[in-house]
Write a protein that holds these residues in place. Structure first.
Motif, PDB file in Angstrom:
ATOM      1  N   ASP A  13      41.856  23.110  34.988  1.00 17.59           N
ATOM      2  CA  ASP A  13      43.156  23.464  35.535  1.00 17.59           C
ATOM      3  C   ASP A  13      43.027  24.760  36.340  1.00 17.59           C
ATOM      4  N   PRO A  14      43.757  24.896  37.447  1.00 20.02           N
ATOM      5  CA  PRO A  14      43.652  26.133  38.256  1.00 20.02           C
ATOM      6  C   PRO A  14      43.929  27.394  37.449  1.00 20.02           C
ATOM      7  N   ARG A  15      44.874  27.327  36.510  1.00 22.67           N
ATOM      8  CA  ARG A  15      45.169  28.503  35.698  1.00 22.67           C
ATOM      9  C   ARG A  15      44.000  28.844  34.781  1.00 22.67           C
ATOM     10  N   VAL A  16      43.313  27.825  34.261  1.00 22.57           N
ATOM     11  CA  VAL A  16      42.128  28.055  33.438  1.00 22.57           C
ATOM     12  C   VAL A  16      41.049  28.745  34.257  1.00 22.57           C
ATOM     13  N   ARG A  17      40.819  28.252  35.464  1.00 18.66           N
ATOM     14  CA  ARG A  17      39.799  28.865  36.325  1.00 18.66           C
ATOM     15  C   ARG A  17      40.154  30.305  36.659  1.00 18.66           C
ATOM     16  N   GLU A  18      41.441  30.551  36.859  1.00 21.67           N
ATOM     17  CA  GLU A  18      41.884  31.911  37.198  1.00 21.67           C
ATOM     18  C   GLU A  18      41.615  32.881  36.058  1.00 21.67           C
ATOM     19  N   LEU A  19      42.024  32.499  34.850  1.00 26.85           N
ATOM     20  CA  LEU A  19      41.805  33.388  33.710  1.00 26.85           C
ATOM     21  C   LEU A  19      40.324  33.506  33.366  1.00 26.85           C
ATOM     22  N   LEU A  20      39.565  32.436  33.567  1.00 29.89           N
ATOM     23  CA  LEU A  20      38.132  32.498  33.314  1.00 29.89           C
ATOM     24  C   LEU A  20      37.467  33.507  34.246  1.00 29.89           C
ATOM     25  N   ALA A  21      37.878  33.513  35.503  1.00 29.19           N
ATOM     26  CA  ALA A  21      37.330  34.482  36.457  1.00 29.19           C
ATOM     27  C   ALA A  21      37.700  35.909  36.058  1.00 29.19           C
ATOM     28  N   GLU A  22      38.926  36.092  35.562  1.00 28.98           N
ATOM     29  CA  GLU A  22      39.354  37.433  35.140  1.00 28.98           C
ATOM     30  C   GLU A  22      38.568  37.899  33.912  1.00 28.98           C
ATOM     31  N   VAL A  23      38.332  36.989  32.964  1.00 28.07           N
ATOM     32  CA  VAL A  23      37.546  37.351  31.775  1.00 28.07           C
ATOM     33  C   VAL A  23      36.133  37.751  32.176  1.00 28.07           C
ATOM     34  N   LYS A  24      35.522  36.979  33.079  1.00 30.07           N
ATOM     35  CA  LYS A  24      34.158  37.298  33.513  1.00 30.07           C
ATOM     36  C   LYS A  24      34.105  38.633  34.236  1.00 30.07           C
ATOM     37  N   ALA A  25      35.128  38.938  35.033  1.00 32.84           N
ATOM     38  CA  ALA A  25      35.165  40.231  35.722  1.00 32.84           C
ATOM     39  C   ALA A  25      35.286  41.379  34.727  1.00 32.84           C
ATOM     40  N   ALA A  26      36.142  41.215  33.711  1.00 36.12           N
ATOM     41  CA  ALA A  26      36.279  42.244  32.675  1.00 36.12           C
ATOM     42  C   ALA A  26      34.993  42.379  31.871  1.00 36.12           C
ATOM     43  N   ALA A  27      34.307  41.257  31.650  1.00 41.48           N
ATOM     44  CA  ALA A  27      33.037  41.304  30.917  1.00 41.48           C
ATOM     45  C   ALA A  27      31.989  42.081  31.706  1.00 41.48           C
ATOM     46  N   ARG A  28      31.947  41.851  33.003  1.00 40.37           N
ATOM     47  CA  ARG A  28      30.994  42.608  33.835  1.00 40.37           C
ATOM     48  C   ARG A  28      31.302  44.101  33.808  1.00 40.37           C
ATOM     49  N   ALA A  29      32.571  44.440  33.691  1.00 37.73           N
ATOM     50  CA  ALA A  29      32.976  45.842  33.599  1.00 37.73           C
ATOM     51  C   ALA A  29      32.841  46.397  32.186  1.00 37.73           C
ATOM     52  N   LYS A  30      32.401  45.539  31.232  1.00 38.26           N
ATOM     53  CA  LYS A  30      32.207  45.935  29.837  1.00 38.26           C
ATOM     54  C   LYS A  30      33.497  46.458  29.216  1.00 38.26           C
ATOM     55  N   ASP A  31      34.596  45.792  29.549  1.00 35.05           N
ATOM     56  CA  ASP A  31      35.918  46.194  29.062  1.00 35.05           C
ATOM     57  C   ASP A  31      36.445  45.122  28.122  1.00 35.05           C
ATOM     58  N   CYS A  32      36.114  45.216  26.845  1.00 36.78           N
ATOM     59  CA  CYS A  32      36.549  44.221  25.865  1.00 36.78           C
ATOM     60  C   CYS A  32      38.052  44.251  25.645  1.00 36.78           C
ATOM     61  N   ASN A  33      38.664  45.431  25.764  1.00 30.56           N
ATOM     62  CA  ASN A  33      40.116  45.508  25.597  1.00 30.56           C
ATOM     63  C   ASN A  33      40.818  44.704  26.678  1.00 30.56           C
ATOM     64  N   GLU A  34      40.294  44.764  27.891  1.00 33.48           N
ATOM     65  CA  GLU A  34      40.864  43.986  28.977  1.00 33.48           C
ATOM     66  C   GLU A  34      40.655  42.493  28.741  1.00 33.48           C
ATOM     67  N   VAL A  35      39.504  42.135  28.191  1.00 30.14           N
ATOM     68  CA  VAL A  35      39.239  40.731  27.870  1.00 30.14           C
ATOM     69  C   VAL A  35      40.286  40.203  26.904  1.00 30.14           C
ATOM     70  N   LEU A  36      40.587  40.966  25.854  1.00 28.74           N
ATOM     71  CA  LEU A  36      41.583  40.530  24.872  1.00 28.74           C
ATOM     72  C   LEU A  36      42.971  40.462  25.488  1.00 28.74           C
ATOM     73  N   GLN A  37      43.264  41.396  26.397  1.00 31.85           N
ATOM     74  CA  GLN A  37      44.562  41.378  27.070  1.00 31.85           C
ATOM     75  C   GLN A  37      44.721  40.115  27.917  1.00 31.85           C
ATOM     76  N   ILE A  38      43.638  39.712  28.567  1.00 30.25           N
ATOM     77  CA  ILE A  38      43.684  38.501  29.393  1.00 30.25           C
ATOM     78  C   ILE A  38      43.932  37.276  28.529  1.00 30.25           C
ATOM     79  N   LEU A  39      43.335  37.234  27.341  1.00 31.14           N
ATOM     80  CA  LEU A  39      43.534  36.083  26.460  1.00 31.14           C
ATOM     81  C   LEU A  39      44.992  35.927  26.043  1.00 31.14           C
TER      82      LEU A  39
END
Length: 267
Positions: free
Chosen positions: A87-113
């Motif tokens: 789903d487009p929304r799944v792809r969007e959030l997946l891209a955001e999680v990967k970007a936060a992961a690259r930035a090593k920001d786990c708090n942002e990862v949880l916020q995205i979830l």
């Protein structure tokens, strides 16, 4: 006594991988401080990335992706509950999680979830949660990883491998064992990678009896031969014995690897 040439080669192989700690100190008492520091550094790096690089390759191979590259098609996960186009929304959030992961920001990862619209999330959201879990494990954030784990819509073998390896790395062996037992309870069959993940934690804490028992369990499952790196398995068991100071037992495992599995040390 004098070691055979095979034992010397096997010891050299284990030493080069920083897996024999106490065995090295007794066989080679002339080890320098700089060599010890380098060995500890390498062992730390190997442990820290066990559940990332190894399991990423495992996940890619299982789902038809080329290691180090893209998969067959975007959003495709053959053989998984979330297979097919995402789903487009799944792809969007997946891209955001990967970007936060690259930035090593786990708090942002949880916020995205928290933006996942379904509660509880459906199987289509599994890639988002798996990426979030991997990000928290890489950064050593146990509580964050646990919160992601509890909400994961799909817990497959690769997800269990990641979590078991992470628990072993941070010395939470009880949790790692519980996850391993949970796999059996939920009919998720462990692979050779799963056993190696648990062995990695056991060897790090010199749990030679537990490592030996796990090795015997593995030998009782012929289907493991299809996907198990027995070279790695024996190295981890030898590590546990050596770190526990049981040198004769470590040598016995070397002989067993040679005689039963035809594992010859690499130069």
């Amino acid at each position: 006594g004098v070691w055979s040439s095979y034992q010397q080669m096997a010891a050299g192989k284990a030493l080069s991988r920083c897996l024999v700690g106490g065995l090295f100190r007794q066989v080679c008492p002339c080890q320098t401080a700089s060599t010890q520091a380098a060995s500890c550094s390498l062992a730390s790096r190997r442990s820290a990335h066990f559940e990332t690089a190894a399991y990423r390759r495992d996940h890619q191979q299982r789902h038809g992706q080329r290691p180090g590259g893209e998969g067959r098609s975007k959003g495709s996960r053959k053989g998984q509950p979330w297979g097919g186009q995402q789903d487009p929304r799944v792809r969007e959030l997946l891209a955001e999680v990967k970007a936060a992961a690259r930035a090593k920001d786990c708090n942002e990862v949880l916020q995205i979830l928290r933006e996942v619209p379904e509660s509880p999330p459906g199987a289509s959201w599994a890639p988002v949660y798996f990426s979030a879990l991997a990000a928290c494990c890489r950064e050593g954030r146990y509580l964050e990883a646990l919160s992601v784990w509890e909400d994961m819509p799909v817990k497959d073998e690769v997800a269990y491998n990641t979590m078991i390896s992470f628990c072993g790395r941070i010395k939470r062996l009880q949790e790692a064992r519980q996850l391993f037992s949970e796999m059996h309870a939920k009919s998720v069959r462990p692979s050779g990678m799963t056993y190696c993940a648990l062995l990695n934690g056991l060897s790090g804490q010199a749990k030679v009896e537990d490592a030996g028992a796990l090795l015997e369990e593995m030998k009782g499952h012929p289907w493991l031969d299809q996907n198990t790196d027995w070279d790695q398995v024996y190295l981890l068991v030898i590590t546990a014995a050596a770190r526990a100071g049981q040198l004769e037992r470590a040598r016995a495992y070397m002989r067993e690897a040679r005689d039963d599995r035809n594992i010859l040390p690499r130069q």
